[in-house]
Design a protein around this motif. Structure first.
Motif, PDB file in Angstrom:
ATOM      1  N   THR A 384       1.006  -1.231  -0.088  1.00  0.00           N
ATOM      2  CA  THR A 384       0.084   0.042  -0.146  1.00  0.00           C
ATOM      3  C   THR A 384       0.801   1.312  -0.085  1.00  0.00           C
ATOM      4  O   THR A 384       1.917   1.121   0.221  1.00  0.00           O
ATOM      5  N   SER A 385       0.322   2.334  -0.200  1.00  0.00           N
ATOM      6  CA  SER A 385       0.902   3.765  -0.207  1.00  0.00           C
ATOM      7  C   SER A 385       0.005   4.650   0.660  1.00  0.00           C
ATOM      8  O   SER A 385      -1.034   4.493   0.702  1.00  0.00           O
ATOM      9  N   SER A 386       0.692   5.395   1.509  1.00  0.00           N
ATOM     10  CA  SER A 386       0.262   6.140   2.379  1.00  0.00           C
ATOM     11  C   SER A 386      -0.745   7.266   1.536  1.00  0.00           C
ATOM     12  O   SER A 386      -0.237   7.504   0.706  1.00  0.00           O
ATOM     13  N   SER A 394       4.877   5.159  -4.326  1.00  0.00           N
ATOM     14  CA  SER A 394       3.713   4.062  -4.078  1.00  0.00           C
ATOM     15  C   SER A 394       3.735   3.332  -5.514  1.00  0.00           C
ATOM     16  O   SER A 394       3.095   2.431  -5.774  1.00  0.00           O
ATOM     17  N   SER A 404       4.087   0.859   5.814  1.00  0.00           N
ATOM     18  CA  SER A 404       2.896   0.572   5.879  1.00  0.00           C
ATOM     19  C   SER A 404       2.948  -1.075   6.416  1.00  0.00           C
ATOM     20  O   SER A 404       2.473  -1.663   5.431  1.00  0.00           O
ATOM     21  N   ASN A 424      -6.435  -3.041   8.167  1.00  0.00           N
ATOM     22  CA  ASN A 424      -5.517  -2.111   8.174  1.00  0.00           C
ATOM     23  C   ASN A 424      -5.583  -1.986   9.669  1.00  0.00           C
ATOM     24  O   ASN A 424      -6.376  -1.550  10.454  1.00  0.00           O
ATOM     25  N   HIS A 430      -4.644   4.266   4.563  1.00  0.00           N
ATOM     26  CA  HIS A 430      -3.848   3.829   3.400  1.00  0.00           C
ATOM     27  C   HIS A 430      -4.592   3.143   2.015  1.00  0.00           C
ATOM     28  O   HIS A 430      -5.629   2.904   2.224  1.00  0.00           O
TER      29      HIS A 430
END
Length: 482
Positions: A384-386, A394, A404, A424, A430
């Motif tokens: 995932t990417s913030s 990402s 993450s 999560n 995320h």
């Protein structure tokens, strides 16, 4: 000038078909002739010769017959091909499950109810309510003192005066459609030999309608010899389908030691292994510890004995619902410990009503969806990417993002039906990386979520997980809702 009396055109009417003229100019005819009547048409059927001549002769008749025959042969061939494709296409095999593989276990301590005035009646009134939530089996804990041996279980219940109450609870549970098991975990059970008194005690409780017994993997009874003798007693009470009597082993150690080198013998003696997802601890586990424990179980494949999952260790209130979603969607039978949110006697605030709604949604989805009941399990390495990270950070889908580490996912599948479970565990939102799982369908519909605030269809490319959120999504191909 003399008049020309013999001129027909003078002083006389024009003849038929003639027109009058004035000053040498012709005008409209004075007399219009009547049309002759048309001959009457008579419709007669064609003779054989005329019909063959109009149809092109016997050759064309045979051609038309062949074309009709060819049409029906082609139609039958297409129908047979369609049937063959349906029959020969790979289909998921429906796995016949036993009752304990379809049930939801609920661990309950009836002693506080039995000690309070009219407390047992209050508990019995809740039984239909628990059944309506989707609970199928009660595991009664704390009925016997730790110092009581198995051979004295019946006598101990009689001497304490609780035997009539237990029998009443068993009767009411049976009326409500709930099975009941007795928890012997921690009792002083003989691990070398099952005496006649102990066998009579087991038979007594089985005659009362008990569906089986639960022990711990640290008990002396968790031995091949003892469980073989227990199995002989249990088989005596096995009736029709959904009436089998079982043994549940609660795993308290990191690894469950096998009873025998033979997996077949282990499955014969033990029907269910109840495992905690989180390790026991004296303090609430951190998000990272919870994520590590969950990932360990998701990556471990051990299908020798049918599993049952409990939450296990202590966590913060924010993660309780996430663990509930995880417990209800993992392969195996969910096992819940007593929760005040499911207690009908407690004050039903907004939070508790929401918890009941979430559990009911999960239990009913599990009961009607084959993929959640006995579908295959696939752990999905999650990337995932913030939501605050840049697009460049990402874009890498092959290496897990160190920012993450608390986001996990797995897939439950049966045939063409897929359920995606997203967790999560962390405290930050995320977003899913579009290149995370390119083989998955992009579109899906929300089944439920820990916050009960997800409805309708969604796209994995635009989905953002909230902190401490668990989501269940039913995936479907574009243009279809399977």
């Amino acid at each position: 000038m003399p008049l020309n009396a013999g001129d027909n055109g003078y002083g006389s009417a024009p003849g038929p078909g003639l027109s009058a003229s004035v000053g040498g100019i012709e005008t409209a005819p004075l007399l219009i002739p009547e049309p002759e009547p048309e001959p009457e048409q008579r419709w007669l059927p064609l003779s054989k010769e005329e019909l063959e001549a109009a149809a092109g002769g016997p050759l064309w008749r045979r051609v038309r017959c062949y074309l009709v025959l060819l049409f029906w042969l082609a139609w039958v061939a297409m129908l047979a091909t369609a049937i063959a494709i349906i029959v020969m296409s790979p289909r998921p095999v429906v796995i016949p499950l036993k009752w304990w593989q379809k049930t939801v276990f609920y661990e309950l301590q009836p002693a506080p109810y039995m000690e309070a005035p009219h407390g047992l009646n209050v508990l019995c009134e809740q039984l239909p309510y628990l059944r309506s939530l989707g609970i199928g089996t009660l595991i009664l804990q704390g009925l016997f003192s730790k110092e009581v041996s198995a051979s004295n279980l019946t006598m101990a219940a009689q001497s304490s005066g609780t035997l009539p109450q237990i029998q009443h609870l068993l009767t009411e549970s049976n009326k409500a459609g709930l099975k009941v098991m007795l928890d012997f975990c921690g009792l002083d059970l003989n691990g070398s030999h099952v005496s006649d008194t102990e066998q009579r005690s087991l038979r007594f409780w089985l005659e009362q309608g008990v569906a089986g017994f639960a022990i711990c993997d640290t008990d002396a009874a968790y031995s091949e010899k003892t469980l073989l003798e227990w199995r002989d007693v249990l088989v005596e009470f096995d009736g029709q389908e959904d009436e089998e009597r079982i043994v549940v082993v609660k795993q308290t150690q990191h690894v469950l030691l096998p009873l025998n080198n033979s997996d077949q013998i282990n499955r014969t003696l033990v029907d269910v292994v109840m495992r905690p997802i989180l390790p026991s601890s004296h303090h609430p586990l951190s998000a990272q510890e919870v994520a590590d424990a969950i990932e360990t179980h998701l990556q471990t494949k051990d299908e020798k004995i049918w599993p049952s999952w409990t939450a296990g260790g202590e966590v913060s209130h924010d993660l309780k619902r996430l663990l509930l979603v995880l417990t209800m969607t993992l392969p195996g039978s969910p096992a819940l410990q007593y929760d005040e949110d499911l207690d009908q006697t407690q004050d039903k605030g907004k939070e508790r009503r929401s918890a009941v709604t979430l559990f009911t949604s999960l239990s009913h989805s599990r009961a009607r969806e084959e993929a959640l009941m006995y579908g295959s399990f696939t752990f999905l390495p999650f990337n995932t990417s913030s939501t605050n990270s840049s697009s460049s950070s990402s874009s890498n889908s092959t290496v897990s993002s160190p920012s993450s580490p608390t986001v996990l996912a797995f897939l439950r599948s049966w045939g063409c039906v897929h359920f995606l479970v997203l967790l999560n565990v962390g405290s930050e939102p995320h977003a899913l990386d579009p290149a995370w799982a390119p083989s998955l369908p992009e579109a899906g519909v929300f089944v439920t979520s820990s916050g009960l605030d997800r409805l309708g269809s969604t796209s994995l490319y635009t989905l953002v997980l909230k902190p401490h959120e668990a989501i269940v999504i039913k995936l479907f191909e574009g243009g279809s809702y399977s």
